[in-house]
Structure formats: structure tokens, C-alpha cells
Design an enzyme around this catalytic site. Structure first.
Site, PDB file in Angstrom:
ATOM      1  N   HIS A 251       0.832  -1.216   0.000  1.00  0.00           N
ATOM      2  CA  HIS A 251       0.000   0.000   0.000  1.00  0.00           C
ATOM      3  C   HIS A 251       0.857   1.252   0.000  1.00  0.00           C
ATOM      4  CE1 HIS A 251      -2.963  -2.878   1.150  1.00  0.00           C
ATOM      5  NE2 HIS A 251      -2.225  -3.192   2.199  1.00  0.00           N
TER       6      HIS A 251
ATOM      7  N   ASP B  63      -5.952   4.045   2.248  1.00  0.00           N
ATOM      8  CA  ASP B  63      -5.894   2.796   1.487  1.00  0.00           C
ATOM      9  C   ASP B  63      -6.983   1.857   1.999  1.00  0.00           C
ATOM     10  OD1 ASP B  63      -5.042   1.273   3.717  1.00  0.00           O
ATOM     11  OD2 ASP B  63      -2.959   1.811   3.339  1.00  0.00           O
TER      12      ASP B  63
END
Ligand code: UDP
Length: 473
Positions: free
Chosen positions: A19, A119
Site C-alpha cells: 500500500h 488505502d
């Protein structure tokens, strides 16, 4: 004349290189191409092993980017999965995130944050941003396919009566998606009785509440899925803005030897083998893998992590792993004897630079989405060996949808045998099948280049999102 005041974006970074890399790349684009300033709000789950890499990533970012480190939240029980720990940390960090965003608003000249971007693990923090009247976006750092599956999961949960999805009699057919067998659904959905499953359904319900979802994929890679999502008016707006990957660097220090070894190998002759930032094999499986690679008589570059059953410490403290003696000895022998393979006994390989090297002709991968995108932008065909998270779904997309990968099959003992590994390595590097996959990969590579060109679909999509954020009152 007064200088124009920069619009500001706040981004939540959660642990995990998968991420962190795309989010920091998104920040780089927002700063360079759209003149935003960016503040990273960094979640500390108290245990993750990605801190060093995060520091390196942050050092490479352009001004104006700032960061705020949230204090680790208290009271998280020890024995839970890394993903559950991150999600729980985001939920429990609500008050400190609220304070960080409020302070940030006060500190910037415009007193206004144009957007908050989290995220997929940060989904529960979108509520905090919304309370503060900040548009709340999700950056989905995987495929449109997994996003679509996730957005449909709450309905599947309600309508499905089977105990386990792997018992579904037919593959699941969702609009615009390659059919997916229950056994290939993403990991947390495998056991419907667990808290991780319930949490996952809850997270997926929340996805629909985002003001928009950015996806690290590009339209031409998954056109049917993006079209189907677009036509579904119960979904938030979806923005394909990828592929966003870490750019290559000329100043590599760690792993330089393997790049020098690659320099001496013929064009497209080497199979690169790596299982991402977290993927490990058992000792038996690693032995089988090495035997298979040697049997294939193909050149290979293997990033070998200490087998998980040789580790003596918790998987959260990567720096403290004891090296497996066999691995060390075997690596030294292999590399000293100038075998066809190069073994990098490493926690961190210069993967972007490896995949961009002209000697690399194939990639045996765990199908992490960043690794996959890095392969696509370099036109490198794949052997798909998914391990965890949503990687089996990625393997379905790559092998059955896009047809750029050959997928391994585990035996009944859960091991992928050496004969199979040897055959697949040969097929990919010098066989006819490999040639066909390589040509398809080159087409995808061209598609990726087009998407990121000045008038390309992803560039335009990000420009539209940026304009929307700029105009937020
Ligand atoms: N990576 C790397 N060196 C390594 C392992 C991983 O540079 O030794 C990078 C890789 O290039 C990719 C990311 O870390 O950008 C891994 O992300 P991915 O989504 O492929 O898998 P994950 O590690 O999240 O499972």
C-alpha cells in the site's frame, strides 16, 4: 502579488509495502502534476516490519510533503493476523486521527483540506474525515476485479447459504469479471465463521460510502470490469489511475551484485523468482523450488527468504530473523560455483530494477498487485504462484482472464513439485507458450504506457479527480 495558496491533501498510510508504494507514488503525482501539497498521516500498528522502507520512501518524496506519525493505539491483543491488526489500529486511532486532521486544517493557510485519501485497510477512517467535512476517498491498491468482488461481497454474504465459499458448486460470475471459484476468493473470506470474515464483510459495506475510489489499474487492462462498475449506480465513482509503481533508481546499493550478474546474462533468458515483501515458503517447499529451478536448466534469480519453519522469532520482527543455515550455505555454494542461478538471500531485492533488466524473460511471482504491475510495465510474462491475501484472485485474472501467466498447481501434500516447477520454468523462458504469453504481455505494456501518457486514460482520470478536489469549497 500574493502567491497562490496550494490545495492540500491528507493521506493515511498504513503498514505494508503493497500500500505504501502506490500511495506515495500518488502523492508524487499530485505534487508534481497538480501542484497539491500533501500530508501523510502515518499509522503505527506497533509491530510492523516496514518502518525502514517507509523512511526510505518518505525521503524520496518531493516538497511539499509532510508527515505526522499517529501514536500506536493501545489494547491490541497479540495473536491476530497482520491485516486484522492494521484494521483494528485504524479503528482505534480514530480520536488521534481526528485531532491530527483538525490540527492540520488549522495549520494550513487555506484552513481547508481538499480530500482525505486512505488505502483499503483505512476504510474505517473515512467517517472521521467526513465528520470534519473533508471529502473522503479510498485508494484501492489492487485490481478492479477484487474491488468489484469486495463491493459485491455484502450481497453475496446475505444471499449465500453455503458454510464455506469453497463449497460453491459453480464459480461466481459477477458482471464484467472472469468467473472465480470459491477456493480462489480472497483469504479473509475463506472461513465464514471467523471474525476476520465478519470484519471483511463490514469493511466491504463501508467501501460504498466513499466519495470515490481510486484504483491502481488502468481501463484497458480491465475494461469489462470498469464498465460494469460504472454502470452500477449503487457504486461510488471509480477512478482507474494506474499503474502507479516505484520508479527505478540508478543508485542501488542493496542487491547490486544480482544486477551485475544479470548484466552478464543473455537477453530474456532469466526467470526472476520472488514472493514479495512478506511471502515465505516452508523449508520443504523451498528445497523443491530450488531443485525444480536447477532441473529446468534455465537461468534464474531467486530472492530466498528464510523459510517460515526455520524462523525463531515472531513474523512481525523481520530484522530479528535468524538466517536458516541451509539457506546460507546453499546460497554461497550456488553463487560460488557459478551455477546458472543467482540466489539473493535477502529481505529486500531491487525488484523494479530487476524487472526492467533486459536479461529477465519471466517472473515467478506470488501475484502481489504491485509486483504484477511492475511486470506489466516491463512486458515480463508470469508464472503465478499465489500465497495469501487476494493473490489467488489476481492469479485467476492473470492466467484465465488476461492469459499472461501459467499458474502452478499444488499437490495433495500442499507442495508444488520440482517436476512441475522445472517444466513451467522451461515453458515460460524458452517454450512456445512462453512466447505467446510474452507477446500478450508486450501488448499490456503498450496499454500501460498509453494509459500514463499525457492524454492517456489514467492521466486524464487523475486530472479530473484533481480538478474536483481543487474545486471543493
Ligand atoms: N519489493 C521489492 N523488493 C523485495 C520485495 C518486494 O522491491 O525484495 C517491492 C516490490 O517491487 C513491490 C512491493 O515491494 O513494489 C511488493 O508489493 P506486492 O503488492 O507485489 O506484494 P506484497 O509484498 O504487498 O505482498
Amino acid at each position: 502579488m500574493e502567491a497562490p495558496q496550494q490545495a492540500h491533501i491528507a493521506m493515511l498510510l498504513t503498514p505494508g509495502m503493497g500500500h505504501l508504494i502506490p500511495l506515495t507514488e500518488l502523492a508524487r503525482k499530485l505534487v508534481h502534476l497538480h501542484s497539491f501539497s500533501v500530508t501523510f498521516i502515518i499509522l503505527d500498528d506497533g509491530v510492523s516490519s516496514t518502518k525502514t522502507q517507509l523512511q526510505t520512501l518518505l525521503q524520496t518524496l518531493p516538497n511539499p510533503t509532510n508527515s505526522i506519525l499517529l501514536p500506536p493505539p493501545p489494547d491490541i491483543a497479540g495473536d491476530i493476523t497482520a491485516e486484522s491488526r492494521v484494521v483494528l489500529s485504524t479503528i482505534r486511532s480514530g480520536p488521534s486521527l481526528r485531532k491530527a486532521l483538525t490540527d492540520l486544517k488549522e495549520s494550513i493557510p487555506t484552513r481547508r483540506i481538499s480530500a482525505f485519501v486512505a488505502d483499503l485497510f483505512g476504510i474505517f477512517t473515512l467517517d472521521v474525515a467526513k465528520e470534519l467535512d473533508i471529502p473522503a476517498y479510498l485508494f484501492f491498491t489492487s485490481t478492479a476485479m477484487t474491488l468489484s468482488f469486495s463491493l459485491h461481497l455484502p450481497e453475496l454474504h446475505e444471499s449465500s447459504t453455503c458454510d464455506q465459499y469453497r463449497d460453491l458448486p459453480e464459480p461466481l460470475k459477477l458482471p464484467g469479471l472472469v468467473p472465480v471459484r470459491g477456493s480462489d476468493f480472497m483469504d479473509p473470506t475463506q472461513d465464514r465463521k471467523t471474525d476476520a470474515y465478519k470484519g471483511c464483510v463490514e469493511m466491504c459495506r463501508k467501501y460504498r460510502l466513499a466519495d470515490g475510489i481510486l484504483v491502481n489499474s488502468f481501463f484497458d487492462l480491465e475494461p469489462d470490469t470498469f464498465n460494469a462498475l460504472d454502470q452500477n449506480n449503487r457504486m461510488p465513482p471509480i477512478y482507474p489511475i494506474g499503474p502507479l509503481i516505484r520508479p527505478g533508481s540508478k543508485n542501488i546499493k542493496d542487491g547490486l551484485k544480482c544486477l551485475e550478474w544479470l548484466d552478464k546474462q543473455p537477453l530474456c533468458s532469466v526467470l526472476y523468482v520472488s514472493f514479495g515483501s512478506e511471502g515465505t515458503l516452508s523449508r520443504d517447499q523451498l528445497n523443491e523450488l530450488v531443485s525444480g529451478l536447477r532441473m529446468s536448466e534455465q537461468r534464474f534469480l531467486l530472492v530466498a527468504k528464510t523459510p517460515r519453519d526455520c524462523r525463531t522469532r515472531s513474523s512481525h520482527h523481520d530484522d530479528e530473523y535468524d538466517q536458516c543455515a541451509e539457506l546460507t550455505e546453499w546460497t554461497t555454494n550456488n553463487n560460488n560455483n557459478k551455477e546458472k542461478g543467482f540466489v539473493l538471500p535477502s529481505k529486500w531485492a531491487p525488484q523494479v530494477e530487476i524487472l526492467a533488466h533486459v536479461a529477465v524473460g519471466g517472473f515467478l511471482t506470488h501475484c502481489g498487485w504491485n509486483s504484477t504491475l511492475e511486470s506489466i510495465v516491463n512486458g515480463v510474462p508470469l508464472i503465478a504462484w499465489p500465497l495469501y491475501a487476494e493473490q489467488k484472485m489476481n492469479a485467476v485474472l492473470l492466467s484465465e482472464g488476461l492469459k499472461v501467466a501459467i499458474r502452478v498447481t499444488e499437490g495433495e501434500n500442499g507442495i508444488v513439485g520440482r517436476e512441475q516447477i522445472s517444466r513451467l520454468a522451461r515453458d515460460l523462458i524458452e517454450g512456445e507458450e512462453g512466447e505467446v504469453l510474452r507477446k500478450r504481455m508486450w501488448n499490456l505494456k503498450e496499454g500501460a504506457t498509453r494509459a500514463l501518457s499525457q492524454d492517456g486514460s489514467s492521466t486524464q482520470t487523475l486530472a479530473n479527480v484533481a480538478k474536483k478536489w481543487m474545486e471543493h469549497p
